[in-house]
Design a protein around this motif. Structure first.
Motif, PDB file in Angstrom:
ATOM      1  N   GLY A  14       0.851  -1.183   0.000  1.00 53.55           N
ATOM      2  CA  GLY A  14       0.000   0.000   0.000  1.00 53.55           C
ATOM      3  C   GLY A  14       0.884   1.230   0.000  1.00 53.55           C
ATOM      4  N   THR A  15       0.740   2.051   1.026  1.00 49.62           N
ATOM      5  CA  THR A  15       1.561   3.259   1.075  1.00 49.62           C
ATOM      6  C   THR A  15       2.825   3.053   1.918  1.00 49.62           C
ATOM      7  OG1 THR A  15       0.250   4.002   2.933  1.00 49.62           O
ATOM      8  CG2 THR A  15      -0.384   4.837   0.765  1.00 49.62           C
ATOM      9  N   VAL A  16       2.927   1.877   2.519  1.00 48.37           N
ATOM     10  CA  VAL A  16       4.091   1.615   3.374  1.00 48.37           C
ATOM     11  C   VAL A  16       5.254   1.119   2.523  1.00 48.37           C
ATOM     12  CG1 VAL A  16       4.952   0.312   5.344  1.00 48.37           C
ATOM     13  CG2 VAL A  16       2.553   1.000   5.256  1.00 48.37           C
ATOM     14  N   GLU A  17       6.401   1.781   2.649  1.00 46.14           N
ATOM     15  CA  GLU A  17       7.592   1.340   1.920  1.00 46.14           C
ATOM     16  C   GLU A  17       8.367   0.379   2.797  1.00 46.14           C
ATOM     17  OE1 GLU A  17       9.238   5.272   1.047  1.00 46.14           O
ATOM     18  OE2 GLU A  17       9.201   4.690  -1.060  1.00 46.14           O
ATOM     19  N   ALA A  18       8.290  -0.905   2.492  1.00 47.38           N
ATOM     20  CA  ALA A  18       8.971  -1.906   3.321  1.00 47.38           C
ATOM     21  C   ALA A  18      10.440  -2.014   2.957  1.00 47.38           C
ATOM     22  CB  ALA A  18       8.287  -3.258   3.162  1.00 47.38           C
TER      23      ALA A  18
END
Lengths: 370, 279
Positions: A14-18
């Protein structure tokens, strides 16, 4: 056997940059350890290499060939999981033979390879048991055996020792290292335990918040950390960080004026590198190994005074913990110093091993090596 | 000593209760079987007897010779067997997909599955019949099989979904890094571990299909295509009520379900799950 290249590897949930912009070249036969706190993206990176996670951006290459869209099956890798992930309904033999059976190898060949791997891991007697009848250490060996028999291009280890007790962990570390020597296959190993990283790796990749912070051989990462995060993360006991101000000394040299009181001379070799930080607030990083509770009380010792809170005896040595200008710190001392808890003592610093850290950025100011 | 006596007392109580319950459940079945092998005179005796001194299989002979019961029997086997297989295949795939794949509306679909199960078949039998007539599947076994599958699926998918959810995803990933394709991972690792669930689904579907009366009654018109429950009813409503034959028919309709259950119930015992992953 394979060279593995990660190019600008990214993964978003989603919007989380892992994982952000990971670049890494792993030589054929190299043992690389990805290390970092939980949630730093190391496992996600490994799972992308395995083909269990899709890439958001970038490339993964095995021997120059892009494998981004290949399934795990097509990549010819083998993975060892933290949870062991043995097939509970199969015996040890069947667990190890599973991948070979799928490959369509002849029965004799399967038997030979499983027997070889079992001998290597000392689990030959366990062949007819089910996973539930094995101890944690035995399960971990079977999981490694299952990986070995496949003779993959790359071994991937995802925190394989985290579920074992300390003694077994130490033993398995040695065995993994021994296996790598015997097999000479490329290994990518993920752990949050910096001791595992230090002891196993040819090269350590320190990750934080989805990025690679530093890559280097264990001693380089230990001795010359690139920033405060790496300095704090690698090494046990943890490095001390003391607030200070860089000032000029009488003879043209530099000194660190510690916030908690005390003046420490900066080695002459570093004068040029540290000059830009003159009269600025900085942090001094120094490992407990290089601080010692000083008995001698010689003339002009490079040190500062502090009150010991607790002394922790480890056997051969001991650590004295103290609070200095509101920061917890530790210094090595002798086991017999236990009695000195509560006393005010002089802490001597071996300034050749200090690090100067920029207060805002956390960057360790690099110094030329002799 | 007192402890042993207490234990013995408890054991007596447990076994006593079990025996009583078994008798209550088993008596009608025993009575059915015994009646089917009694001569007619004994069946109609004013004072009923439990045992018979002259057991005979005459009633069975009449059943198979004078009626189409054997055809019904095979029809039932075919229809219930097919519905069970089809349900297992579809429910396994669907249950897996809804557990492992992420897609919009996944939870809504999962909840919706259970909702459809709450409708009694009888409520929608008329529209169902019209639908089947529209696609030309009335008076065919395919239509029956699809009907049973339709009504067994929601519960079956729901059940298998919870089984799949309990299987650690690491096992599947291990299989895939071991060189298995996704279908192979599902077939060799996931399905064996969900076997108790698959068995439960097969029992459930088989019983639904085997016992169904209403769908066969509505959808099937040809005598050759009828299944046992409708066939049994036909025998019951025929001109002379032959109780010997009816009880024989009752035994024939009960036994396959009983055999099927005895055969599969041992696979229901779980306990495989432990040990593969940590703990």
């Amino acid at each position: 056997m394979a060279e593995v290249i990660l190019e600008q590897l990214c993964k978003n949930y989603g919007t989380v940059e892992a994982v952000r912009d990971v670049n890494l070249t792993i030589a054929d036969g190299e043992f690389v350890v990805l290390v970092g706190p939980s949630g730093c993206g190391k496992s996600t990176t490994l799972r992308m290499v395995a083909g269990l996670e899709e890439l958001t951006g970038g490339n993964i290459k095995f021997n120059g060939q892009i494998v981004n869209d290949l399934t795990p099956k097509q990549r010819n890798i083998a993975m060892v999981f933290q949870s062991y992930a043995l097939y509970p309904h199969m015996t040890v033999f069947k667990n190890m033979a599973f991948g070979l059976k799928l490959k369509g190898l002849a029965k004799d060949e399967i038997k030979r390879r499983v027997a070889e791997a079992a001998a290597l891991l000392d689990i030959s007697e366990l062949m007819d048991r089910k996973p539930r009848e094995l101890s944690g250490g035995q399960r971990q060996r079977v999981a490694m055996g299952r990986a070995i028999v496949r003779q993959p291009l790359v071994f991937l280890f995802d925190e394989p020792l985290s579920n074992l007790d300390a003694a077994l962990r130490g033993q398995m570390r040695v065995e993994i290292k021994r296996l790598h020597k015997a097999l000479a296959t490329t290994i990518i190993y993920v752990t949050h335990d910096q001791i595992e990283a230090m002891t196993l790796a040819d090269r350590i990749v320190v990750m934080n918040a989805g990025r690679v912070v530093q890559v280097g051989d264990p001693m380089t990462v230990y001795n010359r950390p690139i920033d405060k995060f790496v300095a704090a993360f690698i090494g046990t006991p943890k490095m001390n960080f003391l607030a200070a101000r860089l000032e000029t000394a009488g003879g043209g040299g530099l000194v660190l004026q510690l916030e908690g009181g005390g003046t420490l001379p900066v080695p002459e070799s570093r004068t040029r590198a540290y000059q830009p930080y003159l009269n600025k607030a900085v942090e001094m990083g120094i490992r407990p190994d290089h601080l010692s509770v000083d008995d001698a009380g010689g003339s002009e010792p490079a040190g500062f005074e502090a009150t010991i809170d607790v002394v922790e005896v480890t056997g051969a040595g001991a650590l004295a913990f103290f609070s200095f200008a509101g920061v917890d710190a530790a210094a090595q001392c002798l086991p017999r110093d236990t009695a000195r808890a509560g006393q005010r003592v002089l802490i001597a610093a071996d300034m050749e091993h200090m690090h100067l850290i920029e207060t805002d950025s956390g960057r360790v100011v690099p110094v030329e090596t002799a | 000593m007192i402890a042993t006596a207490k234990k013995a007392g408890l054991r007596l109580w447990v076994y006593g209760t079990a025996a009583l319950l078994t008798t209550i459940c088993g008596f009608p079945l025993a009575w059915l079987i015994l009646t089917s092998i009694k001569p007619d005179r004994e069946i109609f005796a004013a004072i009923p007897t439990f045992w018979t001194d002259r057991p005979s299989l005459d009633a069975y002979a009449r059943l198979f010779e004078e009626t189409n019961y054997l055809t019904y029997f095979f029809n039932s086997i075919v229809v219930a067997g097919s519905a069970t297989l089809l349900t297992i295949v579809v429910a396994t795939l669907a249950g897996y997909a809804i557990t492992r794949y992420r897609f919009p509306g996944r939870e809504t679909i999962a909840g919706g599955m259970l909702l459809t199960y709450m409708f009694a078949p009888i409520m929608i039998i008329v529209p169902f019949f019209i639908l089947m007539r529209g696609i030309g599947l009335t008076d065919s076994h395919v239509g029956l099989v699809l009907s049973y599958t339709t009504f067994a699926l929601p519960f079956s998918m729901w059940l298998l979904r919870s089984f799949f959810q309990s299987i650690p995803i690491d096992l599947e990933h291990a299989a895939m890094t071991d060189g298995a394709s996704r279908p192979q991972a599902v077939w060799y690792v996931i399905v064996p571990l969900a076997l108790p669930g698959v068995i439960a689904v097969s029992i459930f579907t088989f019983i639904v299909a085997w016992n169904d009366y209403i769908f066969t009654f509505i959808l099937i018109t040809s005598d050759d295509l009828k299944t046992l429950p409708v066939g049994l009813f036909d025998i019951y409503t025929s001109s002379v009520t032959d109780w010997g034959m009816i009880t024989a028919a009752g035994v024939v309709i009960t036994l396959p379900a009983l055999v099927f259950f005895v055969f599969v119930q041992r696979y229901l015992i779980s306990g495989w799950g432990a040990g593969g992953v940590k703990g």
